[in-house]
Design a protein around this motif. Structure first.
Motif, PDB file in Angstrom:
ATOM      1  N   GLY A  45       0.806  -1.209   0.000  1.00 38.58           N
ATOM      2  CA  GLY A  45       0.000   0.000   0.000  1.00 38.58           C
ATOM      3  C   GLY A  45       0.841   1.261   0.000  1.00 38.58           C
ATOM      4  N   ILE A  46       1.845   1.310   0.860  1.00 35.28           N
ATOM      5  CA  ILE A  46       2.694   2.503   0.929  1.00 35.28           C
ATOM      6  C   ILE A  46       3.505   2.663  -0.354  1.00 35.28           C
ATOM      7  N   ASP A  47       4.090   1.585  -0.835  1.00 36.57           N
ATOM      8  CA  ASP A  47       4.919   1.688  -2.033  1.00 36.57           C
ATOM      9  C   ASP A  47       4.084   2.062  -3.250  1.00 36.57           C
ATOM     10  N   GLY A  48       2.881   1.481  -3.364  1.00 39.06           N
ATOM     11  CA  GLY A  48       2.014   1.814  -4.487  1.00 39.06           C
ATOM     12  C   GLY A  48       1.639   3.281  -4.494  1.00 39.06           C
ATOM     13  N   THR A  49       1.327   3.835  -3.316  1.00 34.97           N
ATOM     14  CA  THR A  49       0.951   5.238  -3.215  1.00 34.97           C
ATOM     15  C   THR A  49       2.123   6.147  -3.535  1.00 34.97           C
ATOM     16  N   VAL A  50       3.299   5.818  -2.961  1.00 34.34           N
ATOM     17  CA  VAL A  50       4.485   6.654  -3.172  1.00 34.34           C
ATOM     18  C   VAL A  50       4.887   6.683  -4.644  1.00 34.34           C
ATOM     19  N   THR A  51       4.999   5.522  -5.274  1.00 34.41           N
ATOM     20  CA  THR A  51       5.481   5.484  -6.653  1.00 34.41           C
ATOM     21  C   THR A  51       4.487   6.124  -7.622  1.00 34.41           C
ATOM     22  N   THR A  52       3.191   5.913  -7.391  1.00 41.48           N
ATOM     23  CA  THR A  52       2.206   6.535  -8.279  1.00 41.48           C
ATOM     24  C   THR A  52       2.199   8.042  -8.101  1.00 41.48           C
ATOM     25  N   PHE A  53       2.303   8.497  -6.860  1.00 38.84           N
ATOM     26  CA  PHE A  53       2.352   9.946  -6.623  1.00 38.84           C
ATOM     27  C   PHE A  53       3.600  10.548  -7.263  1.00 38.84           C
ATOM     28  N   ALA A  54       4.712   9.800  -7.236  1.00 40.77           N
ATOM     29  CA  ALA A  54       5.934  10.287  -7.874  1.00 40.77           C
ATOM     30  C   ALA A  54       5.735  10.434  -9.378  1.00 40.77           C
ATOM     31  N   ASN A  62       2.670   2.229 -14.297  1.00 40.40           N
ATOM     32  CA  ASN A  62       3.340   2.026 -13.010  1.00 40.40           C
ATOM     33  C   ASN A  62       2.571   1.052 -12.129  1.00 40.40           C
ATOM     34  N   LEU A  63       1.238   1.193 -12.105  1.00 37.26           N
ATOM     35  CA  LEU A  63       0.422   0.316 -11.264  1.00 37.26           C
ATOM     36  C   LEU A  63       0.602  -1.145 -11.634  1.00 37.26           C
ATOM     37  N   PHE A  64       0.581  -1.425 -12.930  1.00 42.88           N
ATOM     38  CA  PHE A  64       0.675  -2.817 -13.354  1.00 42.88           C
ATOM     39  C   PHE A  64       2.112  -3.341 -13.335  1.00 42.88           C
ATOM     40  N   ALA A  65       3.031  -2.560 -13.907  1.00 39.80           N
ATOM     41  CA  ALA A  65       4.410  -3.041 -14.020  1.00 39.80           C
ATOM     42  C   ALA A  65       5.108  -3.110 -12.666  1.00 39.80           C
ATOM     43  N   LEU A 114       4.623  10.575   3.586  1.00 41.69           N
ATOM     44  CA  LEU A 114       4.824  11.881   2.955  1.00 41.69           C
ATOM     45  C   LEU A 114       6.302  12.201   2.790  1.00 41.69           C
ATOM     46  N   THR A 115       7.146  11.732   3.713  1.00 44.48           N
ATOM     47  CA  THR A 115       8.587  11.920   3.546  1.00 44.48           C
ATOM     48  C   THR A 115       9.084  11.195   2.304  1.00 44.48           C
ATOM     49  N   ALA A 116       8.631   9.931   2.150  1.00 48.54           N
ATOM     50  CA  ALA A 116       9.017   9.164   0.966  1.00 48.54           C
ATOM     51  C   ALA A 116       8.486   9.806  -0.312  1.00 48.54           C
ATOM     52  N   ALA A 117       7.223  10.273  -0.247  1.00 44.89           N
ATOM     53  CA  ALA A 117       6.634  10.937  -1.417  1.00 44.89           C
ATOM     54  C   ALA A 117       7.370  12.235  -1.720  1.00 44.89           C
ATOM     55  N   GLY A 118       7.780  12.956  -0.678  1.00 48.81           N
ATOM     56  CA  GLY A 118       8.514  14.206  -0.874  1.00 48.81           C
ATOM     57  C   GLY A 118       9.862  13.973  -1.531  1.00 48.81           C
ATOM     58  N   VAL A 119      10.551  12.921  -1.097  1.00 46.58           N
ATOM     59  CA  VAL A 119      11.835  12.573  -1.708  1.00 46.58           C
ATOM     60  C   VAL A 119      11.643  12.234  -3.187  1.00 46.58           C
ATOM     61  N   ALA A 120      10.587  11.439  -3.463  1.00 45.82           N
ATOM     62  CA  ALA A 120      10.300  11.072  -4.855  1.00 45.82           C
ATOM     63  C   ALA A 120       9.977  12.318  -5.689  1.00 45.82           C
ATOM     64  N   PHE A 121       9.194  13.239  -5.105  1.00 44.09           N
ATOM     65  CA  PHE A 121       8.835  14.466  -5.821  1.00 44.09           C
ATOM     66  C   PHE A 121      10.069  15.317  -6.110  1.00 44.09           C
ATOM     67  N   LEU A 122      10.931  15.489  -5.100  1.00 41.76           N
ATOM     68  CA  LEU A 122      12.133  16.308  -5.282  1.00 41.76           C
ATOM     69  C   LEU A 122      13.074  15.693  -6.309  1.00 41.76           C
ATOM     70  N   ALA A 123      13.191  14.360  -6.281  1.00 40.05           N
ATOM     71  CA  ALA A 123      14.051  13.690  -7.268  1.00 40.05           C
ATOM     72  C   ALA A 123      13.501  13.899  -8.679  1.00 40.05           C
ATOM     73  N   GLY A 124      12.176  13.745  -8.823  1.00 38.25           N
ATOM     74  CA  GLY A 124      11.562  13.965 -10.142  1.00 38.25           C
ATOM     75  C   GLY A 124      11.710  15.396 -10.606  1.00 38.25           C
ATOM     76  N   ASP A 125      11.523  16.346  -9.688  1.00 38.83           N
ATOM     77  CA  ASP A 125      11.640  17.760 -10.038  1.00 38.83           C
ATOM     78  C   ASP A 125      13.056  18.096 -10.447  1.00 38.83           C
ATOM     79  N   LEU A 126      14.044  17.539  -9.729  1.00 42.76           N
ATOM     80  CA  LEU A 126      15.454  17.791 -10.042  1.00 42.76           C
ATOM     81  C   LEU A 126      15.813  17.240 -11.422  1.00 42.76           C
ATOM     82  N   LEU A 127      15.378  16.011 -11.688  1.00 42.04           N
ATOM     83  CA  LEU A 127      15.667  15.404 -12.980  1.00 42.04           C
ATOM     84  C   LEU A 127      15.002  16.173 -14.120  1.00 42.04           C
ATOM     85  N   THR A 128      13.783  16.664 -13.857  1.00 45.12           N
ATOM     86  CA  THR A 128      13.073  17.456 -14.882  1.00 45.12           C
ATOM     87  C   THR A 128      13.851  18.724 -15.213  1.00 45.12           C
ATOM     88  N   ARG A 129      14.411  19.367 -14.192  1.00 44.39           N
ATOM     89  CA  ARG A 129      15.179  20.599 -14.407  1.00 44.39           C
ATOM     90  C   ARG A 129      16.488  20.314 -15.148  1.00 44.39           C
TER      91      ARG A 129
END
Length: 239
Positions: free
Chosen positions: A32-41, A63-66, A222-237
């Motif tokens: 449950g936690i991993d599914g939420t974090v990765t999808t939110f990322a 992402n959900l299926f793979a 939310l900490t895990a989701a925040g890390v995922a968000f920051l990593a995605g934002d950094l890579l996008t930049r």
């Protein structure tokens, strides 16, 4: 007390006859936690990259299926490995009892000596345990290796992980599927709610309150989701 089992003789007999059952709580919480974090990322990354809603949903569904299947397969393999290791230790103890019974009795003696048993009481206990081979083996596995004869089923473990991953991971996508106004904010709110709900449900298997368990999982998620968000934002930049 509420939620605890009965101690009536007939109920005790029926409960012990049914035997202990493996718990799949860890698989549900993990999935449950991993599914939420990765999808939110995925959602956060897609929004940061200014992808269309259609592309966001395709990436989220993929992402959900793979990733869900990957986690389920990994959990299945890990659970199989644990069961195989248990069988290896079981066969090892059977060999040791057959070929080195005196040494195995001495192990039982020292195990319970370390628990405070001494003298005639200790020898009686050693005799009682070692006169039943199945009890002897179970005792050695539990005390020497910390292993229980209650083993999780690999298929059920994998199924619980995949189901929790899919159910919880789908919620950050729901606002986009339903075309809700301010979908990014709604997805963030749903993600936070899922984390809190997972923790609150977990409190049923804990001595702590639902609020405390909910807030703990909320903070971790939310900490895990925040890390995922920051990593995605950094890579996008960067790209």
């Amino acid at each position: 007390m509420e939620g605890e089992h009965s101690h009536k003789p007939a109920d005790i007999k029926a409960r012990l006859a049914a035997g202990p059952k493996a718990s799949y709580l860890r698989d549900w919480v993990y999935g449950g936690i991993d599914g939420t974090v990765t999808t939110f990322a995925v959602v956060a990354g897609a929004i940061g990259a200014e992808f269309s809603t259609q592309v966001l949903l395709v990436l989220g569904a993929a992402n959900l299926f793979a990733d869900g299947f990957s986690m389920a397969a990994a959990n299945y393999t890990a659970t199989r490995a644990e069961r195989e290791d248990y069988r290896r230790l079981l066969e090892q103890e059977r060999r040791h009892i057959r070929f080195f019974p005196d040494g195995e009795r001495q192990e039982i003696r020292q195990i319970f000596q370390n628990k405070g048993f001494q003298g005639e009481e200790l020898e009686t206990l050693v005799s009682l345990i070692t006169e039943r081979k199945d009890v002897w083996i179970d005792t050695m596995l539990a005390e020497e290796y910390g292993r229980s004869n209650t083993q999780s089923d690999p298929v059920r473990s994998a199924g619980a992980t995949f189901a929790a991953f899919g159910l919880c991971g789908a919620l950050p996508l729901a606002p986009f599927v339903l075309s809700i106004p301010e979908a990014p904010s709604a997805a963030t709110g749903l993600t936070a709610l899922v984390f809190f709900a997972i923790g609150s449900v977990r409190s049923r298997f804990s001595t702590r309150s639902w609020l405390r368990c909910g807030l703990e999982t909320f903070a971790i998620g939310l900490t895990a989701a925040g890390v995922a968000f920051l990593a995605g934002d950094l890579l996008t930049r960067l790209f």
